[in-house]
Design a protein around this motif. Structure first.
Motif, short mmCIF file in Angstrom:
data_model
loop_
_atom_site.label_atom_id
_atom_site.label_comp_id
_atom_site.label_asym_id
_atom_site.label_seq_id
_atom_site.Cartn_x
_atom_site.Cartn_y
_atom_site.Cartn_z
N ARG A 1 62.00 -45.36 -66.07
CA ARG A 1 62.68 -46.66 -65.91
C ARG A 1 61.91 -47.21 -64.79
O ARG A 1 61.65 -46.81 -63.76
CB ARG A 1 63.94 -46.43 -66.06
N ARG A 2 62.39 -48.90 -64.82
CA ARG A 2 61.85 -49.73 -63.85
C ARG A 2 63.01 -50.57 -63.09
O ARG A 2 63.45 -51.37 -63.91
CB ARG A 2 60.96 -50.75 -64.59
N PRO A 3 63.59 -49.69 -62.09
CA PRO A 3 64.71 -50.48 -61.73
C PRO A 3 64.48 -51.95 -61.07
O PRO A 3 63.29 -52.14 -60.59
CB PRO A 3 65.21 -49.44 -60.47
N ASN A 4 65.35 -52.84 -60.90
CA ASN A 4 65.11 -53.93 -60.26
C ASN A 4 65.21 -53.95 -58.95
O ASN A 4 65.73 -52.69 -58.27
CB ASN A 4 66.19 -55.18 -60.99
N PRO A 5 64.88 -54.68 -57.97
CA PRO A 5 64.98 -54.59 -56.57
C PRO A 5 66.35 -54.04 -55.94
O PRO A 5 66.44 -53.12 -55.05
CB PRO A 5 64.54 -56.05 -56.07
N ASP A 6 67.46 -54.92 -56.54
CA ASP A 6 68.73 -54.17 -56.21
C ASP A 6 68.88 -52.80 -56.53
O ASP A 6 69.73 -52.05 -55.56
CB ASP A 6 70.00 -55.04 -56.47
N GLU A 7 68.45 -52.25 -57.56
CA GLU A 7 68.76 -51.01 -58.15
C GLU A 7 67.94 -50.13 -57.08
O GLU A 7 68.27 -48.96 -56.69
CB GLU A 7 68.31 -51.00 -59.47
N TRP A 8 66.53 -50.53 -56.81
CA TRP A 8 65.90 -49.77 -55.84
C TRP A 8 66.66 -49.48 -54.57
O TRP A 8 66.57 -48.38 -53.76
CB TRP A 8 64.52 -50.28 -55.75
N LYS A 9 67.22 -50.44 -53.89
CA LYS A 9 67.71 -50.53 -52.50
C LYS A 9 69.14 -49.29 -52.85
O LYS A 9 69.00 -48.60 -51.89
CB LYS A 9 68.40 -52.09 -52.24
N TRP B 1 59.26 -48.62 -52.34
CA TRP B 1 60.91 -48.99 -51.61
C TRP B 1 61.26 -48.10 -50.43
O TRP B 1 61.91 -48.82 -49.62
CB TRP B 1 61.89 -49.06 -52.73
#
Length: 62
Positions: free
Chosen positions: A2-10, A40
């Motif tokens: 899956r490809r998390p968005n920047p907030d999910e990565w954080k 990240w």
């Protein structure tokens, strides 16, 4: 994968730091690429300032 968005990565980086897992184990469990995850982690480490007293050796007081 899956490809998390920047907030999910954080959020994932925060979870990793508390997990006790290796980077590879964490990436596999969360179905994200190891390279993306490491990016990240690096990005967070560059954004967090390190106090000089934590990086310097014994002080040179004369």
């Amino acid at each position: 994968m899956r490809r998390p968005n920047p907030d999910e990565w954080k959020q994932l980086v925060e979870e990793f730091e508390a997990s006790g897992l290796t980077q590879k184990e964490f990436a596999v469990r969360h179905q994200v690429s190891l390279g993306g995850f490491q990016y990240w982690l690096y990005k967070k480490s560059r954004a967090t300032p390190v106090r000089r007293s934590e990086t310097a050796g014994p002080s040179m007081v004369r």
